[in-house]
Scaffold this motif. Structure first.
Motif, PDB file in Angstrom:
ATOM      1  N   GLY A  28       0.792  -1.232   0.000  1.00  0.00           N
ATOM      2  CA  GLY A  28       0.000   0.000   0.000  1.00  0.00           C
ATOM      3  C   GLY A  28       0.818   1.272   0.000  1.00  0.00           C
ATOM      4  N   VAL A  30       2.269   3.679  -1.855  1.00  0.00           N
ATOM      5  CA  VAL A  30       2.295   4.134  -3.243  1.00  0.00           C
ATOM      6  C   VAL A  30       2.493   5.641  -3.362  1.00  0.00           C
ATOM      7  CG1 VAL A  30       0.891   2.239  -4.121  1.00  0.00           C
ATOM      8  CG2 VAL A  30      -0.234   4.281  -3.244  1.00  0.00           C
ATOM      9  N   CYS A  31       2.560   6.333  -2.241  1.00  0.00           N
ATOM     10  CA  CYS A  31       2.587   7.789  -2.313  1.00  0.00           C
ATOM     11  C   CYS A  31       3.536   8.329  -1.258  1.00  0.00           C
ATOM     12  CB  CYS A  31       1.168   8.292  -2.079  1.00  0.00           C
ATOM     13  SG  CYS A  31       1.042   9.961  -1.509  1.00  0.00           S
ATOM     14  N   SER A  32       4.478   9.139  -1.690  1.00  0.00           N
ATOM     15  CA  SER A  32       5.487   9.611  -0.734  1.00  0.00           C
ATOM     16  C   SER A  32       4.875  10.538   0.311  1.00  0.00           C
ATOM     17  CB  SER A  32       6.629  10.306  -1.473  1.00  0.00           C
ATOM     18  OG  SER A  32       6.193  11.509  -2.034  1.00  0.00           O
ATOM     19  N   LEU A  54      10.115   3.617  -2.923  1.00  0.00           N
ATOM     20  CA  LEU A  54       8.754   3.365  -3.417  1.00  0.00           C
ATOM     21  C   LEU A  54       8.739   2.379  -4.582  1.00  0.00           C
ATOM     22  CD1 LEU A  54       7.278   6.993  -3.332  1.00  0.00           C
ATOM     23  CD2 LEU A  54       6.784   5.138  -1.752  1.00  0.00           C
TER      24      LEU A  54
END
Lengths: 91, 216
Positions: A28, A30-32, A54
């Motif tokens: 899960g 997926v976003c910095s 990532l």
């Protein structure tokens, strides 16, 4: 014989519960922007360095001297950050 | 209108030259605080949020809306729940429920108002879609109830790493029963770096929008 079993189990338990570096494959992530919590939570735990990759879904921890971090604690920290654990690899 | 579109495109291209992605979740990591604001000609929405766990948060919210009934201002605490999250290796999907109860400022007094919101999103590192439905219930007159829908779809032109500037290109569709321009389409650019996120865009009629968010 009993002493030998005891020594061996201590050695193995050390390899499980204490390590210098740990690689965690995280689900899960997926976003910095959203992954900021992971870094913050592990730093609060006293981890010396946290690296997030990532592309490979990887969180790499460098533990502080004599620091111990077991798998259950790692999973709790990631759950508090909103993520799941695929794999934990102690180096 | 053309100028604003060119400005958006220019800023977008300049962002790309540096390198750039984001999400606006109402619940963040346990113990975190967030400031979130969405601003356009018809709306100004501010939320200060504390996430007690990764499952629920509490927000202090002020909302101003320019509606066909005039300008309306709302003040309320709001509870946000992560109802369900699907964490996969390369994607994440979420369902959030928001419940608020507070007041609408009418002639220097506050009239009971409730808010009910549902957010659904799915994102990978490359694509993002979300849908939000929000109902603002006026307890003084059902005709004043506001129903707002928002759909967004976006993509990242390149994959940025954790400590790089992230960018997304997003197309946003807004619908409200109480705004003259009932369906609004807004292309937007989202930039974020570490814990700070900025979004800006202009609708097909040239109305600008600016959103900002920070986690700490």
């Amino acid at each position: 014989m009993n002493k030998m079993v005891l020594v061996l189990s201590l050695i193995f338990s050390q390899s499980i519960f204490a390590a210098g570096k740990i690689d965690i494959t995280v689900k899960g992530m997926v976003c910095s922007f959203c992954s900021q919590g992971i870094t913050k939570k592990f730093k609060e735990e006293g981890v010396k360095d946290v690296k997030v990759d990532l592309t490979n879904h990887l969180v790499s921890l460098e533990l502080a001297d004599n620091q111990k971090l077991d798998n259950a604690r790692i999973e709790t920290i990631l759950k508090d950050s909103g993520y799941g654990v695929e794999k934990i690899e102690i180096k | 209108m053309t100028t604003k579109f060119l400005l958006v495109i220019g800023l977008y291209l300049s962002a790309i030259t540096y390198s750039p992605k984001l999400m606006a979740h109402p619940v963040a990591f346990a113990g975190s605080y967030s400031i979130m604001t969405w601003n356009s000609k018809e709306m100004s929405d501010w939320m200060l949020t504390h996430s007690f766990t990764s499952r629920y948060s509490l927000s202090a919210r002020t909302l101003r809306l320019n509606t066909e009934d005039g300008e309306r201002k709302f003040y309320m605490p709001q509870l946000n729940f992560l109802l369900k999250r699907w964490n996969e290796l390369s994607s994440q999907a979420n369902v959030y429920l928001s419940l608020g109860h507070g007041g609408e400022k009418v002639n220097n007094s506050l009239k009971d108002t409730s808010v009910l919101g549902l957010d659904v999103d799915w994102e990978s590192r490359k694509y993002y879609v979300s849908f939000k439905e929000e109902v603002i219930l006026s307890h003084r007159n059902n005709d004043l109830n506001i129903y707002q829908s928002k759909f967004r779809a976006g993509f990242a032109p390149y994959l940025a790493e954790f400590n790089e500037l992230n960018s997304w290109f997003i197309l946003q569709f807004d619908h409200s029963n109480k705004v003259k321009e009932s369906i609004k389409i807004t292309p937007m650019i989202r930039l974020f770096y570490q814990n700070v996120l900025l979004e800006f865009g202009a609708s097909q009629k040239g109305d600008s929008q600016l959103n900002f968010m920070v986690h700490f």
